[in-house]
Design a protein around this motif. Sequence first.
Motif, PDB file in Angstrom:
ATOM      1  N   UNK A  10       0.470 -15.899  14.098  1.00  0.00           N
ATOM      2  CA  UNK A  10       1.762 -15.370  13.660  1.00  0.00           C
ATOM      3  C   UNK A  10       1.839 -13.896  14.040  1.00  0.00           C
ATOM      4  N   UNK A  11       2.982 -13.442  14.534  1.00  0.00           N
ATOM      5  CA  UNK A  11       3.110 -12.045  14.962  1.00  0.00           C
ATOM      6  C   UNK A  11       2.800 -11.066  13.836  1.00  0.00           C
ATOM      7  N   UNK A  12       2.178  -9.947  14.198  1.00  0.00           N
ATOM      8  CA  UNK A  12       1.859  -8.921  13.202  1.00  0.00           C
ATOM      9  C   UNK A  12       3.123  -8.361  12.561  1.00  0.00           C
ATOM     10  N   UNK A  13       4.229  -8.483  13.269  1.00  0.00           N
ATOM     11  CA  UNK A  13       5.497  -7.955  12.755  1.00  0.00           C
ATOM     12  C   UNK A  13       6.163  -8.897  11.758  1.00  0.00           C
ATOM     13  N   UNK A  14       5.675 -10.140  11.677  1.00  0.00           N
ATOM     14  CA  UNK A  14       6.312 -11.099  10.777  1.00  0.00           C
ATOM     15  C   UNK A  14       5.924 -10.813   9.335  1.00  0.00           C
ATOM     16  N   UNK A  15       6.841 -11.027   8.388  1.00  0.00           N
ATOM     17  CA  UNK A  15       6.513 -10.765   6.983  1.00  0.00           C
ATOM     18  C   UNK A  15       5.462 -11.740   6.483  1.00  0.00           C
ATOM     19  N   UNK A  16       4.583 -11.306   5.590  1.00  0.00           N
ATOM     20  CA  UNK A  16       3.610 -12.238   5.025  1.00  0.00           C
ATOM     21  C   UNK A  16       4.315 -13.315   4.207  1.00  0.00           C
ATOM     22  N   UNK A 305       3.675  -7.552  -6.465  1.00  0.00           N
ATOM     23  CA  UNK A 305       3.062  -6.835  -5.336  1.00  0.00           C
ATOM     24  C   UNK A 305       3.448  -7.487  -4.014  1.00  0.00           C
ATOM     25  N   UNK A 306       3.327  -8.807  -3.941  1.00  0.00           N
ATOM     26  CA  UNK A 306       3.537  -9.506  -2.672  1.00  0.00           C
ATOM     27  C   UNK A 306       4.999  -9.460  -2.231  1.00  0.00           C
ATOM     28  N   UNK A 307       5.908  -9.745  -3.148  1.00  0.00           N
ATOM     29  CA  UNK A 307       7.319  -9.803  -2.777  1.00  0.00           C
ATOM     30  C   UNK A 307       7.991  -8.425  -2.818  1.00  0.00           C
ATOM     31  N   UNK A 308       7.374  -7.487  -3.554  1.00  0.00           N
ATOM     32  CA  UNK A 308       7.918  -6.138  -3.639  1.00  0.00           C
ATOM     33  C   UNK A 308       7.316  -5.220  -2.598  1.00  0.00           C
ATOM     34  N   UNK A 309       6.064  -4.806  -2.839  1.00  0.00           N
ATOM     35  CA  UNK A 309       5.402  -3.857  -1.945  1.00  0.00           C
ATOM     36  C   UNK A 309       5.265  -4.365  -0.520  1.00  0.00           C
ATOM     37  N   UNK A 310       4.900  -5.640  -0.369  1.00  0.00           N
ATOM     38  CA  UNK A 310       4.669  -6.189   0.968  1.00  0.00           C
ATOM     39  C   UNK A 310       5.916  -6.808   1.583  1.00  0.00           C
ATOM     40  N   UNK A 311       7.001  -6.909   0.826  1.00  0.00           N
ATOM     41  CA  UNK A 311       8.240  -7.546   1.299  1.00  0.00           C
ATOM     42  C   UNK A 311       7.961  -8.949   1.838  1.00  0.00           C
ATOM     43  N   UNK A 312       7.098  -9.669   1.126  1.00  0.00           N
ATOM     44  CA  UNK A 312       6.719 -11.011   1.545  1.00  0.00           C
ATOM     45  C   UNK A 312       7.780 -12.047   1.229  1.00  0.00           C
ATOM     46  N   UNK A 313       7.589 -13.238   1.776  1.00  0.00           N
ATOM     47  CA  UNK A 313       8.519 -14.343   1.592  1.00  0.00           C
ATOM     48  C   UNK A 313       7.791 -15.537   0.972  1.00  0.00           C
TER      49      UNK A 313
END
Length: 327
Positions: A10-16, A305-313
């Motif tokens: 998965x691209x490094x630019x893709x959100x976690x 942390x995951x959905x806030x700080x990391x902007x994860x999905x």
Amino acid sequence: MFTNKQSIHLPASSPPQLMVVIDTEEEFDWNNFPDRQKTSVAHLNQLDRVQSIFDEYGIKPCYVVDYPIASDLYNNKTLRDIFASGRCEIGAHLHPWVNPPLTEELSIANMYPGNLSAELEYAKLAALVAKIQQNFLFKPTVYKAGRYGFGPNSQEIITQLGFEIDVSVCPPFDHRADGGPDYRAFNAKPFWFGNQLLELPVTGAFTGWARSCAEPLFRNAQRLKQIKAPGILSKLGAVDRLVLSPEGYTPAEHKKLTQDLMKRGTRLFTWSFHSPSVEVGHTPYVQNDRELQQFLDSFRRYFDYFFGELAGKATSPSQFKKLMENK
């Protein structure tokens, strides 16, 4: 086992992305010899303690259910209702010692499904699939071997039974001491195997500055537990063996593991635990009300942390497979 492996990058630019997989199983003593009489699943009546958190964060968890769970129409009603409302996915989780046909010799090694004969492993998993179809009105396509016991015949068996996704791999653990598989050569990244089967490993890894020496260093430290060698290495930042789970791992360790894996290019993470932990007294991790509260609090702390700080999905096993197929 795991033939024709193809890495997924998965691209490094893709959100976690984060998915949740719950080993949904009967209440039994993990440290005792297998007991076919231990089949209570009454803790399912407390499942909303975690499902309400998943709903709050827009997460569609995957409950991989074993035979006692699938069979108990009285106690699994909450789970069936959650599934019927589209708020979760259902997979299969094979605990051989409580899953018919009950013909094998009871032993620790036979708790790993992959140690059974191909014929018996197939028959047990087919019986589980049939029971899930009967009571959940759904044929599961996600599989998790009990005790992570994916064996030499498991790939062919799950293919024959129509599974599309496996979530059994548990890096970096080595279960050979009591007859299980060795996952030290695996990492937390997903991969294709067989004929378009998707593997979504448990999120676990060695962290710390020891790097390539981490595994042997940790293994030797385990032999010196009496002088707390693993804890000393952890405090020195040399090596930690961490899993993204609220069972036995702290919020600080969840964050540490996630940051370390992201630096290595990991973009898919799995939050995993066992369903009996939703009620006091069933697992080593939740033995009193204080530990139950800590267990539940860790969900929100990590999700914030995951959905806030990391902007994860948020994702799920089936959703992630569709995403990969459309690339």
